[in-house]
Scaffold this motif. Structure first.
Motif, short mmCIF file in Angstrom:
data_model
loop_
_atom_site.label_atom_id
_atom_site.label_comp_id
_atom_site.label_asym_id
_atom_site.label_seq_id
_atom_site.Cartn_x
_atom_site.Cartn_y
_atom_site.Cartn_z
N GLN A 1 0.82 -1.22 0.00
CA GLN A 1 0.00 0.00 0.00
C GLN A 1 0.86 1.27 0.00
O GLN A 1 0.31 2.38 -0.09
CB GLN A 1 -0.91 0.01 1.23
CG GLN A 1 -1.82 -1.19 1.35
CD GLN A 1 -2.74 -1.35 0.16
OE1 GLN A 1 -3.44 -0.42 -0.22
NE2 GLN A 1 -2.73 -2.52 -0.45
N THR A 2 2.17 1.11 0.11
CA THR A 2 3.07 2.27 0.11
C THR A 2 2.98 3.01 -1.21
O THR A 2 2.85 2.39 -2.27
CB THR A 2 4.52 1.81 0.36
OG1 THR A 2 4.59 1.16 1.63
CG2 THR A 2 5.48 2.99 0.36
N HIS A 3 3.07 4.31 -1.16
CA HIS A 3 2.93 5.12 -2.38
C HIS A 3 4.00 4.74 -3.40
O HIS A 3 5.16 4.47 -3.06
CB HIS A 3 3.05 6.61 -2.04
CG HIS A 3 2.50 7.50 -3.11
ND1 HIS A 3 3.20 7.80 -4.26
CD2 HIS A 3 1.31 8.14 -3.20
CE1 HIS A 3 2.48 8.60 -5.02
NE2 HIS A 3 1.32 8.83 -4.41
N THR B 1 -0.02 -6.85 2.54
CA THR B 1 -0.94 -6.55 3.64
C THR B 1 -2.26 -7.25 3.35
O THR B 1 -2.46 -7.82 2.28
CB THR B 1 -1.17 -5.04 3.78
OG1 THR B 1 -1.75 -4.54 2.55
CG2 THR B 1 0.13 -4.31 4.05
N SER B 2 -3.18 -7.21 4.31
CA SER B 2 -4.46 -7.89 4.10
C SER B 2 -5.60 -7.08 4.69
O SER B 2 -5.41 -6.23 5.57
CB SER B 2 -4.44 -9.28 4.74
OG SER B 2 -4.40 -9.19 6.15
N THR C 1 -2.43 5.65 4.00
CA THR C 1 -2.08 5.24 2.65
C THR C 1 -3.08 5.79 1.64
O THR C 1 -4.22 6.12 1.97
CB THR C 1 -2.04 3.71 2.53
OG1 THR C 1 -3.35 3.19 2.84
CG2 THR C 1 -1.01 3.10 3.47
N THR C 2 -2.65 5.86 0.39
CA THR C 2 -3.48 6.44 -0.65
C THR C 2 -4.75 5.64 -0.90
O THR C 2 -5.83 6.20 -1.03
CB THR C 2 -2.68 6.57 -1.96
OG1 THR C 2 -1.54 7.40 -1.73
CG2 THR C 2 -3.52 7.17 -3.06
N SER C 3 -4.64 4.33 -0.93
CA SER C 3 -5.80 3.51 -1.29
C SER C 3 -6.88 3.51 -0.23
O SER C 3 -8.07 3.66 -0.54
CB SER C 3 -5.35 2.07 -1.57
OG SER C 3 -4.53 2.01 -2.71
N THR C 4 -6.49 3.35 1.04
CA THR C 4 -7.49 3.15 2.10
C THR C 4 -7.24 3.96 3.36
O THR C 4 -7.93 3.75 4.35
CB THR C 4 -7.53 1.66 2.50
OG1 THR C 4 -6.28 1.29 3.08
CG2 THR C 4 -7.82 0.76 1.30
#
Length: 499
Positions: A195-197, A219-220, A255-258
């Protein structure tokens, strides 16, 4: 563009004539004020087709001058339709790019003074205001004193987080190579999560790290997509067994996604045992940490080497402004300094001043500190906290509305002011859930009434609603949800008919 007859209506004399500057400046401010009055009436996502502007503008530059009136007419006619309106109250995509009157005025002052503050001598006020404001902000974040100038650390204002990551990666690289030998650059490893940019991987490539030595640790959903310390440790131990050298860890707070929150303290505890440089990237979430109730998100930062946030995301500071703090400025200076003879001066050689050219990738730099200075002084910490809290409360209300509609699910627990949701697979009548959610998002965005963005996490297409535009109020959040429901109804009905 204007006709040839317009060319003679403005005589080109002094490009910085004070009276003409004043006249045109008032016109630009009026233009922008009208833009903000009307911004809610524009389609949030630009509706133009690729290449639209080339069809409307001449294929050559004007030979003579044109009046500002003509240029502003073309601005309204041709440029505004091609703008995706990040300042719209109905903008919920990506992360916010919050602006403000103070942010704009600071930008205007910075642009108007047009200083190039590469070292102290080139503009002493630019350097000294930046060091002061970085300590101000660091204190409000309750950063350890080691990150402040008063504690022999310090901060610098860069353009973006990408620059902060690249600068710290270069410093981390050189620090480790001084220990293991410069011939071993191919053994250095950079760590983050999946999830890291993507900026970290790009910066590692630019800094000369082997592309195969970037670790995007899985990650999960069960852990809300946070990087687990045991996963990091296992990955490090495997690399050590293979003769590699752990060098740099990026811990992400939001994080960007979540907006996943990596456990800063626990990850630092693992990484510091291996002499790694630990950077905490809080580009989005960091601003919220001036609020006491959110400060725990960066607990453990005292064991990191560097910390950054983007004031231009959620701190009312117009783009661009990334604030980076480091415990050991000399690590940056050793890697990034340049000292040609034409920059020699007594102040620099006295070692009593900061030369910011040695804290960043580029030489030239803008007077960004004016923006943050005006924001802090114009609004005060109390009002800034309430501004941030208001967006969190609006996001909470959006989250509750999603939960009330059993066709949808919240994919991960909400962090701060961003909600991740989707239509659940059981309501898509045998269709592909990802494809149906993609169609829902596209339909909403194409309407021009709202703009949200998406992420792919754990194989799921997720819709992201990020509350944070300066003009957004509760009414816009409620309307955004109604728009989601309207388009969901239409798409699900079509899906049911075709099933």
């Amino acid at each position: 563009m204007g006709s040839n007859s317009d060319y003679n209506s403005f005589t080109f004399n002094n490009p910085l004539d004070p009276e003409e500057f004043k006249r045109q400046g008032h016109m630009i401010v009026d233009f922008l004020a009208d833009y903000y009055y009307n911004i809610r009436n524009y389609p949030v996502l630009s509706q133009v087709e690729p290449g639209y502007l080339q069809k409307k503008l001449p294929s050559y530059a004007p030979f003579g001058s044109e009046p500002i009136e003509t240029i502003l007419q073309d601005m309204k006619k041709h440029i505004i339709p091609g703008i995706t309106h990040w300042q719209s109250p109905n903008f919920f995509a990506f992360f916010p790019s919050s602006g403000s009157i103070a942010g704009f005025m600071g930008e205007m002052l910075s642009t108007g003074l047009n200083t190039v503050g590469f070292n102290w001598l080139s503009s002493p006020a630019a350097t000294e205001l930046e060091t002061t404001v970085m300590d101000w902000l660091g204190q409000e974040l309750r950063l350890p004193k080691e990150f402040l100038f008063t504690g022999h650390g310090g901060g610098v204002m860069l353009g973006t987080t990408c620059e902060a990551i690249l600068a710290t990666l270069v410093a981390a690289r050189d620090r480790m190579l001084n220990l293991v030998g410069r011939d071993n650059i191919g053994k250095l490893v950079v760590y983050g999560s999946d999830q890291t940019h993507c900026a970290v991987q790009k910066a590692a490539h630019i800094a000369g790290f082997d592309p195969n030595n970037f670790r995007a640790i899985k990650t999960s959903r069960s852990n809300s997509f946070s990087l687990l310390p045991q996963s990091l440790l296992k990955t490090i131990q495997k690399d050590l067994h293979n003769g590699l050298v752990p060098c740099y860890l990026c811990v992400t707070v939001g994080t960007t996604s979540t907006t996943a929150i990596d456990p800063v303290g626990a990850l630092c505890h693992v990484a510091k045992n291996y002499g790694m440089w630990i950077h905490v990237d809080a580009a989005y979430a960091g601003s919220a940490c001036i609020c006491p109730e959110f400060r725990h998100l960066i607990d453990g930062v005292e064991d990191a080497d560097s910390f950054s946030l983007n004031a231009h995301k959620w701190f009312l500071t117009n783009l661009d402004c990334c604030c980076l703090w480091v415990k050991d400025p000399n690590s940056l200076i050793k890697s990034l300094s340049t000292n040609p003879s034409y920059l020699h001066n007594n102040a620099s050689e006295s070692k009593q001043v900061v030369d910011y050219k040695d804290w960043q990738i580029t030489l030239s730099r803008r007077f960004r500190a004016l923006k943050v200075w005006l924001v802090l002084r114009s609004y005060g910490v109390s009002n800034l906290r309430n501004f941030l809290r208001s967006h969190v409360e609006m996001a909470k209300s959006f989250e509750e509305l999603v939960k009330l509609d059993k066709r949808f699910e919240i994919v991960v627990p909400r962090n701060l002011a961003m909600v991740c949701f989707r239509l659940i697979p059981s309501v898509v009548h045998g269709g592909d859930a990802n494809e149906i959610n993609r169609k829902l998002l596209d339909s909403m965005n194409e309407s021009g009434r709202v703009y949200m963005s998406h992420a792919m996490v754990d194989g799921m297409f997720v819709i992201r609603c990020a509350v944070g535009a300066t003009l957004t109020q509760q009414e816009h959040v409620i309307m955004a949800w109604k728009i989601v429901q309207e388009h969901a109804n239409t798409i699900l009905n079509k899906t049911a008919i075709s099933a």
